[in-house]
Design a protein around this motif. Sequence first.
Motif, PDB file in Angstrom:
ATOM      1  N   LEU A  33     -25.069  57.145  89.985  1.00 20.66           N
ATOM      2  CA  LEU A  33     -25.359  58.524  90.366  1.00 20.66           C
ATOM      3  C   LEU A  33     -24.064  59.282  90.633  1.00 20.66           C
ATOM      4  O   LEU A  33     -23.199  58.835  91.373  1.00 20.66           O
ATOM      5  N   GLY A  34     -23.934  60.443  89.985  1.00 24.09           N
ATOM      6  CA  GLY A  34     -22.757  61.267  90.180  1.00 24.09           C
ATOM      7  C   GLY A  34     -21.661  61.007  89.174  1.00 24.09           C
ATOM      8  O   GLY A  34     -20.582  61.588  89.264  1.00 24.09           O
ATOM      9  N   ALA A  35     -21.921  60.129  88.160  1.00 25.04           N
ATOM     10  CA  ALA A  35     -20.913  59.869  87.135  1.00 25.04           C
ATOM     11  C   ALA A  35     -20.662  61.132  86.337  1.00 25.04           C
ATOM     12  O   ALA A  35     -21.494  62.024  86.266  1.00 25.04           O
ATOM     13  N   CYS A  36     -19.509  61.197  85.704  1.00 21.15           N
ATOM     14  CA  CYS A  36     -19.159  62.389  84.934  1.00 21.15           C
ATOM     15  C   CYS A  36     -20.040  62.510  83.710  1.00 21.15           C
ATOM     16  O   CYS A  36     -20.275  61.535  83.010  1.00 21.15           O
ATOM     17  N   ALA A  37     -20.529  63.699  83.433  1.00 23.68           N
ATOM     18  CA  ALA A  37     -21.387  63.915  82.281  1.00 23.68           C
ATOM     19  C   ALA A  37     -20.624  63.633  81.008  1.00 23.68           C
ATOM     20  O   ALA A  37     -19.475  64.023  80.849  1.00 23.68           O
ATOM     21  N   GLY A  38     -21.292  62.938  80.062  1.00 24.28           N
ATOM     22  CA  GLY A  38     -20.737  62.736  78.741  1.00 24.28           C
ATOM     23  C   GLY A  38     -19.603  61.746  78.690  1.00 24.28           C
ATOM     24  O   GLY A  38     -18.917  61.637  77.680  1.00 24.28           O
ATOM     25  N   SER A  39     -19.378  60.986  79.755  1.00 29.51           N
ATOM     26  CA  SER A  39     -18.277  60.028  79.753  1.00 29.51           C
ATOM     27  C   SER A  39     -18.470  58.984  78.673  1.00 29.51           C
ATOM     28  O   SER A  39     -19.535  58.413  78.541  1.00 29.51           O
ATOM     29  N   LEU A 250     -29.837  65.395  83.353  1.00 34.36           N
ATOM     30  CA  LEU A 250     -29.340  64.537  82.284  1.00 34.36           C
ATOM     31  C   LEU A 250     -28.066  65.121  81.670  1.00 34.36           C
ATOM     32  O   LEU A 250     -27.112  64.405  81.373  1.00 34.36           O
ATOM     33  N   GLN A 251     -28.056  66.413  81.494  1.00 33.11           N
ATOM     34  CA  GLN A 251     -26.915  67.070  80.865  1.00 33.11           C
ATOM     35  C   GLN A 251     -25.657  66.937  81.723  1.00 33.11           C
ATOM     36  O   GLN A 251     -24.555  66.742  81.201  1.00 33.11           O
ATOM     37  N   THR A 252     -25.817  67.011  83.042  1.00 33.22           N
ATOM     38  CA  THR A 252     -24.663  66.929  83.926  1.00 33.22           C
ATOM     39  C   THR A 252     -24.278  65.492  84.255  1.00 33.22           C
ATOM     40  O   THR A 252     -23.252  65.260  84.900  1.00 33.22           O
ATOM     41  N   VAL A 274     -25.638  59.648  74.508  1.00 34.69           N
ATOM     42  CA  VAL A 274     -27.017  59.848  74.921  1.00 34.69           C
ATOM     43  C   VAL A 274     -27.944  59.385  73.805  1.00 34.69           C
ATOM     44  O   VAL A 274     -27.695  59.655  72.627  1.00 34.69           O
ATOM     45  N   ASP A 275     -29.004  58.683  74.164  1.00 37.34           N
ATOM     46  CA  ASP A 275     -29.996  58.230  73.193  1.00 37.34           C
ATOM     47  C   ASP A 275     -31.327  58.910  73.450  1.00 37.34           C
ATOM     48  O   ASP A 275     -31.716  59.120  74.605  1.00 37.34           O
TER      49      ASP A 275
END
Length: 544
Positions: A33-39, A250-252, A274-275
Amino acid sequence: MSVTTRVGRPPLGRRGRPVIVSVATMLLAGTVLGACAGSEDTATSDQIVLAESQDLDRFNPILGYGQLGVSPIYDGLLAPAADGDDRVPDLIPALAASAPERIAPRTWRVPLKGGVTFSDGSAFDSADVVATYRAVVDPKVASGISTDFAPIVTVDADGPQAIRLTTNTDADPSPYLLLGIVPSERVEAAPAAQWAINTEPVGTGPYRLESLDPDQAVLVARDDRAGDVPSVRRIVYTHVPDDNSRAQLLQTGEVDGASLPPRLADGFAERSGVDVAVVASADWRGVSLPAENAFTADPSARLAMNIGVDRSALVEDVLMGKGEPASTPIAEVYGSSYDAAAQFAHDRARASSILDDAGWRTGPDGVRVRDGVRASFPLLYNAEDTLRRDLAVAFAASMKKIGVEVLTRGTSWDEIDTKMGSAAAFLGGGATPYSIDSQVYDALHTRVPDSSPYSNPGNFTAPGLDELLNTARESASGPENDQRYRRIQQVYARQPSQVFLAFVHHTYVARSAGWSHDAPILEPHSHGVTWGPWWNLPSWSPAS
């Protein structure tokens, strides 16, 4: 780039375009939780954070949670198993030591596994099975799913490590043995909605509830359970009922996965890391028709609406191709029980002719009228469900073309519950699809005592249909009963009670982070994040 994989046998829609039905192998969520989006390089974690659209305070099998043997907290006697979503799953032993054994006509014995404990440390035995099954049909408990177990007459202990059950049918009882088992000590002589296990669940499953807040539930893997400890050690469910809000999280990157409507899910199809998973289901959507409305009470009107709606267009345009047209609750996945010839073909001219012959003539404003009564009715849908809204609006547009006025309005389930006698409702069904009897009986049979208010709300039927449904329920599976179910579809098609529209393929989005897991299986109406790629979390392992 995300890739959605087609596997199995992709059914062709009526326009000849293939429908994506499942994802066989994906690398899925594992971010914290709180991971960077799109990493791109997020390390695999033993925690997964999922956005759940359903309430988090009803962890009770008696209220339907874990009813089909799929739950991180509970086990049933049996559990579904399949290598994909293109068939009805096999039902294999879970708490049962082996499959049910017929010991007399309509009498079965089920041996139980030994050495199993609940998450509170108490031992599992036959008393727990008996207490659970007696509670689910006890009128004082008011479970809401009692009619799903109508074929079971009695469940009794046969010593501490076996149960004996009797049924009112010659069919294999396996589809009714998936219900999550609760400790007998946790069964209460009160309505199930008031039970303590709603918020303090105790099961034999691989996870236990660690904490619960109104908007978050945390499950942790049990170390005291026999067998391998799951690699996913911690599951965080965060309650997000709004579709757009789940998509934003999901996007963030604030959550690792969620279920989304097809249009929103498609927005993630080209996003890196993302899948998008598309899973076939027996989950239907349709329009119930009220008995108190003069137009919908006319059998000719109900037939015309079924012929006048373009189901294939709804699947392509609203579901983005992620579904199949539905004329009845029986989908093609039921094999020999499915009758392709009994499905409604879209024919606007024929629908108009049927209405003309029944005396419903087009008025000056384009809406048909008979004896001063307009061909008009309200259609209510759950305002929080954007997919039902879009399907309701598309259905209304289709009806307008044959001179029928459908007044759509989003509202609450509380209001819908009180108005189904006078208003149509946009409903879903298919809660227990691993039994074709359960899939069909409540939806098409006239109302029975204790049935859900959503079971055939108009209480309409075709001549002889109830008798066919009763006989099919009482009969063993096989070619003769397959023919009986085909006959049920043929009889229903002559005088339908409602307008089934589509089987909805469920769409899920997950952030990938180095996991492999079992493929999704054919899903029921329920499709929160207990299902989808996460239906069997103990199968998850770090990808090699």
